[in-house]
Design a protein around this motif. Structure first.
Motif, mmCIF file in Angstrom:
data_model
loop_
_atom_site.group_PDB
_atom_site.id
_atom_site.type_symbol
_atom_site.label_atom_id
_atom_site.label_comp_id
_atom_site.label_asym_id
_atom_site.label_seq_id
_atom_site.Cartn_x
_atom_site.Cartn_y
_atom_site.Cartn_z
ATOM 1 N N ALA A 87 0.818 -1.216 0.000
ATOM 2 C CA ALA A 87 0.000 0.000 0.000
ATOM 3 C C ALA A 87 0.852 1.267 0.000
ATOM 4 C CB ALA A 87 -0.929 0.004 1.213
ATOM 5 N N GLY A 88 2.161 1.119 -0.057
ATOM 6 C CA GLY A 88 3.037 2.271 -0.187
ATOM 7 C C GLY A 88 3.783 2.681 1.064
ATOM 8 N N TRP A 89 3.611 1.929 2.153
ATOM 9 C CA TRP A 89 4.311 2.244 3.386
ATOM 10 C C TRP A 89 5.739 1.704 3.347
ATOM 11 C CZ3 TRP A 89 2.109 4.916 7.547
ATOM 12 C CH2 TRP A 89 0.735 5.158 7.465
ATOM 13 N N ASP A 90 6.652 2.407 4.004
ATOM 14 C CA ASP A 90 7.998 1.909 4.258
ATOM 15 C C ASP A 90 7.945 1.165 5.591
ATOM 16 O OD1 ASP A 90 9.009 3.106 1.966
ATOM 17 O OD2 ASP A 90 9.484 4.963 3.009
ATOM 18 N N VAL A 91 8.137 -0.142 5.562
ATOM 19 C CA VAL A 91 7.744 -0.989 6.685
ATOM 20 C C VAL A 91 8.942 -1.616 7.382
ATOM 21 C CG1 VAL A 91 6.325 -2.942 7.414
ATOM 22 C CG2 VAL A 91 5.588 -1.522 5.492
ATOM 23 N N THR A 92 8.925 -1.494 8.700
ATOM 24 C CA THR A 92 9.780 -2.251 9.597
ATOM 25 C C THR A 92 8.889 -3.248 10.318
ATOM 26 O OG1 THR A 92 11.228 -0.350 10.001
ATOM 27 C CG2 THR A 92 11.304 -2.154 11.599
ATOM 28 N N ALA A 93 9.248 -4.523 10.302
ATOM 29 C CA ALA A 93 8.432 -5.558 10.930
ATOM 30 C C ALA A 93 9.246 -6.259 12.003
ATOM 31 C CB ALA A 93 7.938 -6.560 9.891
ATOM 32 N N LEU A 94 8.711 -6.271 13.218
ATOM 33 C CA LEU A 94 9.415 -6.768 14.398
ATOM 34 C C LEU A 94 8.770 -8.064 14.881
ATOM 35 C CD1 LEU A 94 11.466 -5.699 16.747
ATOM 36 C CD2 LEU A 94 9.332 -5.155 17.925
ATOM 37 N N GLU A 95 9.598 -9.065 15.208
ATOM 38 C CA GLU A 95 9.057 -10.353 15.648
ATOM 39 C C GLU A 95 10.111 -11.096 16.470
ATOM 40 O OE1 GLU A 95 7.112 -13.508 16.598
ATOM 41 O OE2 GLU A 95 6.038 -11.998 15.406
ATOM 42 N N VAL A 96 9.665 -11.793 17.529
ATOM 43 C CA VAL A 96 10.590 -12.573 18.352
ATOM 44 C C VAL A 96 10.890 -13.940 17.745
ATOM 45 C CG1 VAL A 96 9.942 -11.396 20.480
ATOM 46 C CG2 VAL A 96 8.739 -13.498 19.817
ATOM 47 N N SER A 97 9.999 -14.482 16.943
ATOM 48 C CA SER A 97 10.180 -15.828 16.407
ATOM 49 C C SER A 97 10.928 -15.803 15.074
ATOM 50 C CB SER A 97 8.825 -16.514 16.203
ATOM 51 O OG SER A 97 8.985 -17.721 15.475
ATOM 52 N N GLY A 98 12.086 -16.470 15.051
ATOM 53 C CA GLY A 98 12.800 -16.592 13.795
ATOM 54 C C GLY A 98 12.082 -17.473 12.798
ATOM 55 N N ALA A 106 9.806 -15.035 3.200
ATOM 56 C CA ALA A 106 9.489 -15.795 1.989
ATOM 57 C C ALA A 106 8.197 -15.302 1.356
ATOM 58 C CB ALA A 106 9.386 -17.284 2.325
ATOM 59 N N HIS A 107 7.199 -15.024 2.186
ATOM 60 C CA HIS A 107 5.933 -14.512 1.660
ATOM 61 C C HIS A 107 6.131 -13.143 1.014
ATOM 62 C CE1 HIS A 107 3.720 -17.123 4.868
ATOM 63 N NE2 HIS A 107 4.096 -17.843 3.819
ATOM 64 N N ALA A 108 6.982 -12.312 1.621
ATOM 65 C CA ALA A 108 7.233 -10.988 1.058
ATOM 66 C C ALA A 108 7.927 -11.084 -0.293
ATOM 67 C CB ALA A 108 8.066 -10.161 2.031
ATOM 68 N N ARG A 109 8.888 -11.996 -0.408
ATOM 69 C CA ARG A 109 9.549 -12.185 -1.703
ATOM 70 C C ARG A 109 8.549 -12.621 -2.758
ATOM 71 N NH1 ARG A 109 13.576 -14.453 1.637
ATOM 72 N NH2 ARG A 109 12.893 -16.575 1.158
ATOM 73 N N ASP A 110 7.663 -13.530 -2.391
ATOM 74 C CA ASP A 110 6.657 -13.993 -3.344
ATOM 75 C C ASP A 110 5.729 -12.857 -3.774
ATOM 76 O OD1 ASP A 110 7.702 -16.538 -3.165
ATOM 77 O OD2 ASP A 110 6.161 -17.279 -1.781
ATOM 78 N N ALA A 111 5.463 -11.942 -2.833
ATOM 79 C CA ALA A 111 4.544 -10.839 -3.111
ATOM 80 C C ALA A 111 5.240 -9.632 -3.726
ATOM 81 C CB ALA A 111 3.848 -10.417 -1.812
ATOM 82 N N GLY A 112 6.556 -9.663 -3.811
ATOM 83 C CA GLY A 112 7.297 -8.521 -4.323
ATOM 84 C C GLY A 112 7.262 -7.327 -3.391
ATOM 85 N N ALA A 113 7.153 -7.593 -2.084
ATOM 86 C CA ALA A 113 7.052 -6.523 -1.090
ATOM 87 C C ALA A 113 8.397 -6.331 -0.403
ATOM 88 C CB ALA A 113 5.986 -6.864 -0.058
ATOM 89 N N ASP A 114 8.770 -5.071 -0.211
ATOM 90 C CA ASP A 114 10.050 -4.721 0.385
ATOM 91 C C ASP A 114 9.827 -4.367 1.853
ATOM 92 O OD1 ASP A 114 12.655 -4.060 0.775
ATOM 93 O OD2 ASP A 114 12.625 -2.228 -0.420
ATOM 94 N N VAL A 115 10.318 -5.207 2.756
ATOM 95 C CA VAL A 115 10.124 -5.033 4.195
ATOM 96 C C VAL A 115 11.455 -5.259 4.889
ATOM 97 C CG1 VAL A 115 8.932 -5.878 6.266
ATOM 98 C CG2 VAL A 115 7.739 -5.873 4.058
#
Length: 236
Positions: A87-98, A106-115
């Motif tokens: 949607a056009g946001w510059d995204v930082t995504a935080l998570e404890v689980s590797g 992997a899902h982001a690569r499939d979707a062409g999303a830069d996170v």
């Protein structure tokens, strides 16, 4: 996460800021190892834990916001972060689980999303302060501490003029005396009312309500039917 962060903006140690193509998110983790291991175990028990769809409250509450820099706290398998990025946001995504982060990347690569993916606990992540136009925490499992570290970290991340969006299952914070689901005690966790209590004159509450939840098909948590939604804007 794709963002405008410069080297000067980042904490001195950036090991937890992980290249999503790396395939492993264990090395460089910043936080409580027991928390990481617990959530890695939960994710490892399922091929997919969540629905893969963005949370309904996030979609609704960001409809009137101009895209900027967003922080997704507790991003899980990445559905919200990917939706925000597309949607056009510059995204930082935080998570404890590797385990979750590897799936999200992997899902982001499939979707062409830069996170940009951050393998850390919220309180330990040392994120650039007052840097995000949107801080989104959708049903986060943030442990309470005597110094309210998680609550203060959420508030500190929001830039002046930015929005904190905190969504959780309604009624959970009222069950302080009982342990549920094999040892889960709601009294151990941060709920929207606790964050709202810390908001001072430099914040304006735009939404603080209970509403029916838009429940995605599939995924854990589908039995919860109502949300508490807190949306607050930092004025300065």
């Amino acid at each position: 996460m794709a963002d405008d962060t410069t080297a000067e903006d980042l904490p001195a140690s950036t090991d937890s800021f992980t290249d999503p193509s790396a395939g492993s998110f264990t090395d460089g983790y910043v936080g409580d190892p027991a928390v990481r291991d617990e959530w890695d175990g939960r994710y490892s028990e399922h091929h997919r834990l969540w629905s893969g769809q963005p949370n309904g409250a996030l979609v609704a509450e960001t409809a009137d916001l101009a895209p900027g820099r967003a922080l997704d706290v507790g991003c899980g398998e990445g559905a919200d972060a990917i939706w925000l990025a597309r949607a056009g946001w510059d995204v930082t995504a935080l998570e404890v689980s590797g385990v979750a982060l590897a799936r999200a990347a992997a899902h982001a690569r499939d979707a062409g999303a830069d996170v940009r993916w951050v393998h850390a606990g919220l309180a330990e992540a040392a994120l650039p302060p007052a840097s995000f136009d949107l801080v989104s925490a959708q049903y986060p499992a943030l442990l309470r501490t005597p110094d309210a570290a998680a609550e203060h970290a959420l508030l500190a991340a929001v830039a002046p003029g930015g929005v904190l969006l905190l969504v959780h299952h309604a009624g959970m914070d009222e069950h302080h005396a009982e342990r549920q689901d094999g040892g889960f005690d709601p009294a151990d966790y941060v709920w929207p009312s606790m964050v709202a209590a810390l908001l001072g004159d430099d914040w304006r509450v735009e939404v603080d309500e209970e509403r029916p939840r838009v429940v995605p098909e599939g995924g854990a948590g589908a039995h919860h039917t109502d949300d508490v939604v807190l949306r607050a804007r930092r004025l300065r």
